[in-house]
Enzyme design. Structure first.
Site, PDB file in Angstrom:
ATOM      1  N   GLY A  27       0.809  -1.217   0.000  1.00  0.00           N
ATOM      2  CA  GLY A  27       0.000   0.000   0.000  1.00  0.00           C
ATOM      3  C   GLY A  27       0.837   1.260   0.000  1.00  0.00           C
ATOM      4  O   GLY A  27       0.552   2.213   0.728  1.00  0.00           O
ATOM      5  N   VAL A  75      -3.423  -7.268  -1.480  1.00  0.00           N
ATOM      6  CA  VAL A  75      -2.925  -8.095  -0.379  1.00  0.00           C
ATOM      7  C   VAL A  75      -4.024  -8.914   0.286  1.00  0.00           C
ATOM      8  O   VAL A  75      -3.729  -9.896   0.977  1.00  0.00           O
ATOM      9  CB  VAL A  75      -2.195  -7.250   0.682  1.00  0.00           C
ATOM     10  CG1 VAL A  75      -0.985  -6.555   0.078  1.00  0.00           C
ATOM     11  CG2 VAL A  75      -3.133  -6.231   1.341  1.00  0.00           C
ATOM     12  N   ASN A 104       1.596  -2.139   5.405  1.00  0.00           N
ATOM     13  CA  ASN A 104       0.971  -0.825   5.529  1.00  0.00           C
ATOM     14  C   ASN A 104      -0.404  -0.746   4.869  1.00  0.00           C
ATOM     15  O   ASN A 104      -1.218   0.088   5.248  1.00  0.00           O
ATOM     16  CB  ASN A 104       1.895   0.226   4.901  1.00  0.00           C
ATOM     17  CG  ASN A 104       1.208   1.555   4.714  1.00  0.00           C
ATOM     18  OD1 ASN A 104       1.029   2.315   5.653  1.00  0.00           O
ATOM     19  ND2 ASN A 104       0.801   1.859   3.483  1.00  0.00           N
ATOM     20  N   TYR A 128     -12.745  -0.880  11.417  1.00  0.00           N
ATOM     21  CA  TYR A 128     -11.336  -0.469  11.379  1.00  0.00           C
ATOM     22  C   TYR A 128     -10.635  -0.773  12.706  1.00  0.00           C
ATOM     23  O   TYR A 128      -9.525  -1.333  12.723  1.00  0.00           O
ATOM     24  CB  TYR A 128     -11.263   1.027  11.067  1.00  0.00           C
ATOM     25  CG  TYR A 128      -9.867   1.556  10.861  1.00  0.00           C
ATOM     26  CD1 TYR A 128      -9.166   1.286   9.694  1.00  0.00           C
ATOM     27  CD2 TYR A 128      -9.254   2.356  11.822  1.00  0.00           C
ATOM     28  CE1 TYR A 128      -7.893   1.787   9.479  1.00  0.00           C
ATOM     29  CE2 TYR A 128      -7.979   2.860  11.623  1.00  0.00           C
ATOM     30  CZ  TYR A 128      -7.306   2.577  10.457  1.00  0.00           C
ATOM     31  OH  TYR A 128      -6.038   3.074  10.255  1.00  0.00           O
TER      32      TYR A 128
END
Length: 244
Positions: free
Chosen positions: A9, A61, A87, A152
């Site tokens: 990322g 990913v 990341n 998140y």
């Protein structure tokens, strides 16, 4: 021979800055992004201006086969991976009652499962070399929680548990696994916040300023270096004292 860092990322924000910072410190860079574009090519050119090599590797990913290919292409180019920086991450913020199931799962898939996918593939190479660094991007909300970010926060809390567990598994092979937990860092996402919202957040930060991508990248640089040879299983908050 230069050390090699694979950063997922890395097309913008914190990932981009980590790639540039490590390049400045003599690392060859494998730059992962979902799709190559003009901005990514510019990043590659900047990295190569520091007299190191840079490979752009496309891939998602959250897809295990893509993660396997990203790893193999990096090994084929450089012959090794000394440092993996997980990341890649996304947000799909919404209060739980309004959050769609697919939005919860997508954030977990990219942030947490993506970290698993890359770590599993890269660690097999590192174990043969009997050395390596894995650095995972967590977040302070993985520790404190945050309204509207249940997906998140859950993904980042999972990364913290994953980091500590993997550090114990890989220590005997001299592979160090750590996480950094950024707080309120200035990025494209935070730039769109209203000034009133920013002020409320800054009121919670003893240093009274937002962090920068450089602040995060400098801690990653330390964890990627020989200076951190006795540091593993740690979560380093980069938050100006927010959670102090």
């Amino acid at each position: 021979m230069n050390k090699v860092a694979l950063i997922t990322g890395a097309s913008r924000g914190i990932g981009k800055q980590i790639a540039i910072t490590l390049a400045k410190n003599g690392f060859d860079i494998s730059l992962n992004c979902r799709k190559e574009n003009d901005e990514v090519i510019k990043i590659k050119e900047e990295i190569e201006s520091y007299n190191v090599s840079c490979l752009i590797v496309e891939g998602d990913v959250s897809n295990f086969e893509d993660s396997e290919r990203i790893t193999k292409e990096t090994i084929e180019k450089f012959g090794k991976i000394d440092v993996l920086v997980n990341n890649a991450g996304i947000t799909k913020d919404m209060l739980l009652l309004r959050m769609k199931e697919e939005d919860f799962k997508k954030v977990i898939d990219v942030n947490l499962c993506g970290t698993f996918n890359m770590s599993k593939n890269v660690s097999s190479y590192m174990m043969k070399a009997r050395c390596g660094r894995i650095i995972n991007l967590a977040s302070v909300v993985g520790i404190s929680g945050n309204a509207g970010q249940a997906n998140y926060a859950a993904s980042k809390a999972g990364i913290i548990g994953f980091t500590k567990s993997l550090a114990k598994e890989l220590a005997s092979r001299n592979i160090l696994v750590n996480a950094v937990a950024p707080g309120f860092i200035r990025t494209d996402m935070t730039d769109v916040l209203k000034d009133e919202t920013k002020e409320k957040i800054l009121d919670q930060i003893p240093l009274r300023r937002e962090g920068t991508a450089e602040d995060v990248a400098n801690v990653v640089k330390f964890l990627a270096s020989s200076d951190s040879s006795y540091v593993t299983g740690q979560v380093i908050n980069i938050d100006g004292g927010m959670l102090m």
